[in-house]
Design a protein around this motif. Sequence first.
Motif, PDB file in Angstrom:
ATOM      1  N   HIS A  27     -29.141  28.994 -11.328  1.00 58.58           N
ATOM      2  CA  HIS A  27     -29.133  27.959 -10.285  1.00 58.58           C
ATOM      3  C   HIS A  27     -27.869  28.039  -9.431  1.00 58.58           C
ATOM      4  CE1 HIS A  27     -32.553  26.236 -12.426  1.00 58.58           C
ATOM      5  NE2 HIS A  27     -32.701  25.374 -11.438  1.00 58.58           N
ATOM      6  N   ARG A  28     -26.732  28.254 -10.075  1.00 55.25           N
ATOM      7  CA  ARG A  28     -25.492  28.349  -9.299  1.00 55.25           C
ATOM      8  C   ARG A  28     -25.516  29.549  -8.363  1.00 55.25           C
ATOM      9  NH1 ARG A  28     -23.327  24.190  -8.088  1.00 55.25           N
ATOM     10  NH2 ARG A  28     -22.037  25.664  -6.907  1.00 55.25           N
ATOM     11  N   ALA A  29     -26.157  30.643  -8.797  1.00 58.43           N
ATOM     12  CA  ALA A  29     -26.169  31.866  -7.993  1.00 58.43           C
ATOM     13  C   ALA A  29     -26.840  31.657  -6.654  1.00 58.43           C
ATOM     14  CB  ALA A  29     -26.859  32.997  -8.765  1.00 58.43           C
ATOM     15  N   ILE A  30     -27.931  30.906  -6.611  1.00 57.98           N
ATOM     16  CA  ILE A  30     -28.628  30.738  -5.330  1.00 57.98           C
ATOM     17  C   ILE A  30     -27.836  29.827  -4.403  1.00 57.98           C
ATOM     18  CG2 ILE A  30     -30.113  28.870  -6.195  1.00 57.98           C
ATOM     19  CD1 ILE A  30     -30.835  31.487  -3.414  1.00 57.98           C
ATOM     20  N   PRO A 323     -27.420  41.398 -10.881  1.00 56.96           N
ATOM     21  CA  PRO A 323     -26.158  40.670 -11.037  1.00 56.96           C
ATOM     22  C   PRO A 323     -25.802  39.899  -9.763  1.00 56.96           C
ATOM     23  CG  PRO A 323     -25.932  42.946 -11.785  1.00 56.96           C
ATOM     24  CD  PRO A 323     -27.242  42.851 -11.079  1.00 56.96           C
ATOM     25  N   THR A 324     -25.186  38.752  -9.919  1.00 57.67           N
ATOM     26  CA  THR A 324     -24.851  37.912  -8.769  1.00 57.67           C
ATOM     27  C   THR A 324     -23.959  38.643  -7.781  1.00 57.67           C
ATOM     28  OG1 THR A 324     -25.086  35.891 -10.083  1.00 57.67           O
ATOM     29  CG2 THR A 324     -23.807  35.734  -8.054  1.00 57.67           C
ATOM     30  N   GLY A 325     -23.025  39.460  -8.272  1.00 58.95           N
ATOM     31  CA  GLY A 325     -22.144  40.192  -7.378  1.00 58.95           C
ATOM     32  C   GLY A 325     -22.907  41.122  -6.452  1.00 58.95           C
ATOM     33  N   GLU A 326     -23.883  41.854  -6.991  1.00 57.14           N
ATOM     34  CA  GLU A 326     -24.706  42.736  -6.163  1.00 57.14           C
ATOM     35  C   GLU A 326     -25.556  41.932  -5.187  1.00 57.14           C
ATOM     36  OE1 GLU A 326     -26.951  45.828  -8.064  1.00 57.14           O
ATOM     37  OE2 GLU A 326     -25.393  46.173  -9.586  1.00 57.14           O
ATOM     38  N   PHE A 327     -26.040  40.791  -5.622  1.00 60.32           N
ATOM     39  CA  PHE A 327     -26.837  39.897  -4.786  1.00 60.32           C
ATOM     40  C   PHE A 327     -26.024  39.484  -3.548  1.00 60.32           C
ATOM     41  CE2 PHE A 327     -28.954  35.397  -4.906  1.00 60.32           C
ATOM     42  CZ  PHE A 327     -29.762  35.727  -3.836  1.00 60.32           C
ATOM     43  N   LEU A 328     -24.821  39.035  -3.763  1.00 66.57           N
ATOM     44  CA  LEU A 328     -23.978  38.584  -2.648  1.00 66.57           C
ATOM     45  C   LEU A 328     -23.578  39.749  -1.742  1.00 66.57           C
ATOM     46  CD1 LEU A 328     -21.638  36.027  -4.463  1.00 66.57           C
ATOM     47  CD2 LEU A 328     -23.903  35.654  -3.472  1.00 66.57           C
TER      48      LEU A 328
END
Length: 343
Positions: A27-30, A323-328
């Motif tokens: 949830h925090r990632a989005i 991973p969130t880092g790759e997402f961002l």
Amino acid sequence: MKLSLMDLGDRIADPVTGADPTPAERHRAIVEAAAVADEAGFHGVHIGEHHGLDYIYSAPPVILAAIAERTRNLRLSTAVTLAANLDPVRAAEDYATVDVLSGGRCEVVVGRGNIFAATFTLFGQRVEDSAELFAERVELLIRLWSGETVNWPGSRHRAAITGFELQPPPTGGVPLWVGGGSSVATIELAARLGLDLMLPSVFGNPANFKPMVESYREKFAAYGHAREPKVGAAWLVNVGETSQGARARWEPRYRTYFESMARMLTRANPETPPFAGFDFEHVTTHGPALVGSPDELADRLNRGAELLTADTNLISLNVGGLPTGEFLDMIELIGEKVIPQLH
């Protein structure tokens, strides 16, 4: 073309690193990703809604309210709101509240959701009633967001509404889209009510939806609406500095996502047709999956939008345990090198 971020909330352990995000981390990632997308020039963010499934976002209005406080320009929308399952008064209040808190940035895409029969059972409903429930509740949403006092006689699905005024009223009306393109009834409903159409193109060969778009546009015109309709499409996306790098890192994650989705759909609806075997080359050339360099992604998005006459395109990046880092990083890369190339 308007490019928006879409996230349905699949929670899957990363097959590459083994990391398994918690629901809180997912949830925090989005919310973090939406803040980056706002700075990168994306048009909006669309949050999925599911209940009792491996897609873990169940409260889009809450997520969108959190995103509203971190962003200034993003349109705040859904992918999709399960209008057939929700009480229309409650849904109207929730999204009107998001609209007020965000300064009038809320939109809603409503979907019938009948592919997930288990959700209807969970809410004490029958999936056989889904078309009737959906049409009734979409029409009620339109009336509830109109700013007028609502009197409604009731039906076998819901008690009557007498002298009801929505609080809070939305800032300027909440734009409403119908999510669909596989059902003739859904196409007819969107055209009759003068609502825009969001295609579920993420679930199949985009070319298969072209006849439905043409039918929708013809019906929309036949009903005599004064404006031109809008059409949206959805895609699964992975982008990297090089095509080879993007394909290599995405293949195991997309395979894991595909297999997880197949199991989930079969579990939620025993009548779901069996899925064909996973073929990465096929889905990334003839299917809804777009992968490659920024130039390749821009070209595929432009061609897909032209095929489906889609004004708005939703891209789902965070699938398969990414991973969130790759997402961002991908969001920033798209803002820098893809969005400037879109028609």
